[in-house]
Design an enzyme around this catalytic site. Structure first.
Site: not given
Lengths: 182, 140, 83
Positions: C22-23
């Site tokens: 993430c991201p």
């Protein structure tokens, strides 16, 4: 005449839709970044206080704060060596987190804890329990879990515990009246 | 109209800058307009020489775990903090404003003293106005 | 949509974001969806658990249709139809 009225209604409907899209919910969204006892206490007091004011509360635990949500009694099943090492160096649960300043090798910490008890201030454990009962949502940043080498099977039992990423946090934050980073 | 985010970046620590970077790219994925106001400690991190060398930054918490932290980031393929800011700028409308006073404190007065990602040097009133008008406001 | 129907989909674009945390997957999805046209289907591969909640939420906000997620061993596939 009728047509004009109809147009006006359509225009009003459009405006209401627009307003609804930008209107904030009575909601508090908070990034809980810090893994230090005093900051965690502040975060949880604000969170439980907000639910008392009938606000929806969504907490997003990232980085160091996640250590406080580890269950002291639970053991993670399998981990890689580096994860294991990093995880072992981080606090394990609420009873293990330290003060940000004035920790003074633990003297400040035990002083705060005994003062809190004497003054009937809820402990971090109590606050977490209350938050759970009041329906405070806790979302844990998955990337930080990986980063710190923590695993889901060592987390506390909490009613509304979810794992997500930054997209979920921002979606929640955008519709919240109050946003905090602690 | 795109949603607006205002971020007051007070911290200049590597763990908080990384968290800020993640939030920032999340905002970029959402096409938000972002104004970042780089305040006291943050201004040091954006000074040209410091921005070029992550080892010059401290950790906000658990300073003893800095090496493990950096190693773990690398292993997970997570960007160094400045790359998050660069990528977000490519994807959406991100403006990085540095507080003039904060810059001066760290001996950086002109644009060329800062990393090229910085857009301008401003006073504090711009931050207050932006914060009032934004949909999401964070102080990191 | 049922799992069988999802598995049978021939996506117009496949984005492999398995190497990123993430991201990363979210950004990869954002970049890639700009490259397909309205009504086309995109498949995002990710091994990051948080993405499972993130991408559907992001897609819904951007008015794309979230069609469903299929689990594979060690990763998963998220299907989206561009608005």
């Amino acid at each position: 005449m009728e047509l004009v009225a109809e147009e006006k209604i359509l225009e009003l409907e459009r405006r209401i839709k627009q307003l609804e899209a930008t209107k904030k919910k009575d909601q508090l969204s908070m990034v809980v970044f810090s893994g230090e006892l005093d900051k965690l206490l502040a975060a949880m007091i604000i969170a439980t206080g907000a639910t008392a004011m009938d606000m929806e509360v969504k907490l997003f635990f990232t980085f160091w704060a996640i250590s406080a949500l580890r269950d002291k009694e639970k053991r993670a099943k399998k981990k890689e060596l580096t994860s294991k090492m990093f995880g072992a160096m981080l606090p394990k649960g609420t009873s293990d987190v330290k003060l940000s300043k004035m920790n003074m090798a633990g003297a400040g910490l035990s002083m705060l804890k005994s003062l809190m008890k004497k003054k009937n201030v809820a402990s971090l454990d109590d606050l977490l329990k209350t938050a759970g009962e009041l329906g405070v949502e806790i979302n844990i940043c998955e990337m930080s879990m990986d980063l710190m080498g923590l695993s889901k099977d060592e987390m506390i039992d909490y009613p509304d515990l979810n794992y997500c990423g930054v997209g979920t946090y921002l979606a929640d934050a955008e519709e919240s009246a109050i946003q905090l980073f602690i | 109209m795109p949603k607006r985010m205002t971020m007051a970046l007070f911290s200049g620590s590597i763990d908080k800058l990384t968290a800020a970077g993640v939030v920032l790219t999340g905002a970029a994925a959402d096409d938000m307009d972002v104004d970042i106001y780089v305040l006291l400690q943050g201004a040091r991190a954006f000074r040209k020489d410091v921005a070029a060398d992550a080892t010059k930054l401290e950790m906000a918490e658990n300073p003893q775990l800095k090496q493990e932290f950096l190693d773990s980031l690398k292993k997970l393929n997570v960007n160094p903090w400045l790359e998050f800011f660069r990528e977000a700028k490519e994807l959406t409308n991100v403006k990085i404003h540095v507080c003039g006073l904060a810059g001066k404190i760290w001996g950086a007065e002109k644009m060329e003293d800062f990393n090229e990602l910085v857009d301008d040097i401003v006073g504090i009133s711009e931050y207050i106005t932006a914060a009032q008008e934004s949909d999401v406001h964070l102080f990191i | 949509m049922s799992q069988e129907e999802l598995v049978a989909i021939q996506a117009d674009k496949v984005v492999d974001a398995r190497g990123t945390a993430c991201p990363g997957p979210l950004l990869a999805a954002k970049k890639a969806i700009a490259e397909i046209t309205s009504g086309q289907v995109m498949e995002v591969l990710s091994a990051d658990e948080g993405t499972k909640k993130d991408i559907p939420k992001w897609a819904t906000k951007k008015n794309h249709e979230y069609m469903g997620t299929v689990e594979e061993s060690g990763f998963f596939k998220i299907y989206l139809r561009k608005a």
